[in-house]
Design an enzyme around this catalytic site. Sequence first.
Site, short mmCIF file in Angstrom:
data_model
loop_
_atom_site.label_atom_id
_atom_site.label_comp_id
_atom_site.label_asym_id
_atom_site.label_seq_id
_atom_site.Cartn_x
_atom_site.Cartn_y
_atom_site.Cartn_z
N ARG A 86 43.29 -10.68 30.40
CA ARG A 86 43.71 -11.87 29.76
C ARG A 86 43.65 -11.23 28.53
NH1 ARG A 86 40.40 -17.07 30.04
NH2 ARG A 86 38.83 -16.01 29.09
N LYS B 212 44.14 -16.16 24.08
CA LYS B 212 42.84 -16.68 23.31
C LYS B 212 42.70 -15.98 22.08
CE LYS B 212 37.99 -16.72 24.93
NZ LYS B 212 37.65 -18.14 25.17
N GLU C 156 43.32 -30.07 28.29
CA GLU C 156 42.15 -29.07 28.18
C GLU C 156 40.85 -29.84 27.86
OE1 GLU C 156 41.76 -24.51 27.98
OE2 GLU C 156 42.95 -25.21 26.23
#
Length: 337
Positions: free
Chosen positions: A80, A182, A218
């Site tokens: 990721r 992220k 989210e």
Amino acid sequence: MTKEEYKNLGFVVRETNANYISYYKNGSWDEGLMRDEDTITISAFSTALHYGQEAFEGLKAYRRKDGRIQLFRPTENAKRLQRSCERLLMPKVPIDKFIDACEQVVKANQDLVPPYGTGATLYLRPYIIGVGKNLGVRPAPEYIFGVICSPVGSYFKGGLAPNKFVITQYDRAAPHGTGQAKAGGNYAASLLPHELAKKQGYADCIYLDPLTHTKIDEVGAANFFGITKDNRFITPKSSSILPSITKYSLMYIAEKYLGMEVEEGDVYLDQLDIFKEAGACGTAAVISPIGRIDCDDMQHVFYSETEVGPVTKKLYEILTGIQFGDIEGPEGWVHII
Ligand SMILES: Cc1ncc(COP(=O)(O)O)c(C=O)c1O
């Protein structure tokens, strides 16, 4: 520290022994080293400071019953971070380098990995930042990759006690923006809505899909899942949310361990009645049951505002059982140090 003190560690910075740092210059990474101080000296022209060219990860080291320490799916965090680097035009940190850095940090801080049975862990925070002298909006000439850590307890107060959340009208990411990475900027955008939710007495806010504002995206810094009244596990499919490793692990557990039907799809705000239970999931949050969601004058209670539902509890037990080494996980999920 007593067992009770470990349980109340919270999610804050605590003194540690050492951290890892590595520099990227002239097109390649150096070997990296462990050091004591947690400060870095960089040029004030660094892109990380002005243009948010930065990404990070979060994973935990778990103390097993036999005293050994293990990581949970660290390769997924490494992959990721590589995807975040691609999106922000930063050099990828090789997967082996990422895992080796995490291992070095855990070994140097092994006395700080909380005891088995406390639920507390050593949280690892790998990060990459663009550094060096640069003025225009362009990628940095140099980069730093590091791994810092801190012992942590639960992220939301009360562990498995349900929390209440409020829908925010702010977005943390754009439909085709950086939500899947992220990237620090997403979190900067979340500070205000988070603060407003806390001030109103909520654990955190829930973001809606940024395009139509009709679907759940989210839950703060965690993904959403719901258990339908006919026992299906449903979680939002969205291009603006972080692909949570915990969420994908729960999807696997729901299907393979609990025999449930599993689906990534739309979670419409006006159709929350289909769910009998709901939760927020993530490395830091683990699983936090959602007791209630408020939106303007709508209040939706799921299983209970005070007790965790049976399916959420089962998912929690299996997930944490694998993470702490009590239950055998699927091949490759556990990385013993
Ligand atoms: C915005 C956001 N969503 C979801 C998650 C959960 O992801 P993971 O399960 O990989 O920790 C996190 C935490 O990393 C996050 O910051």
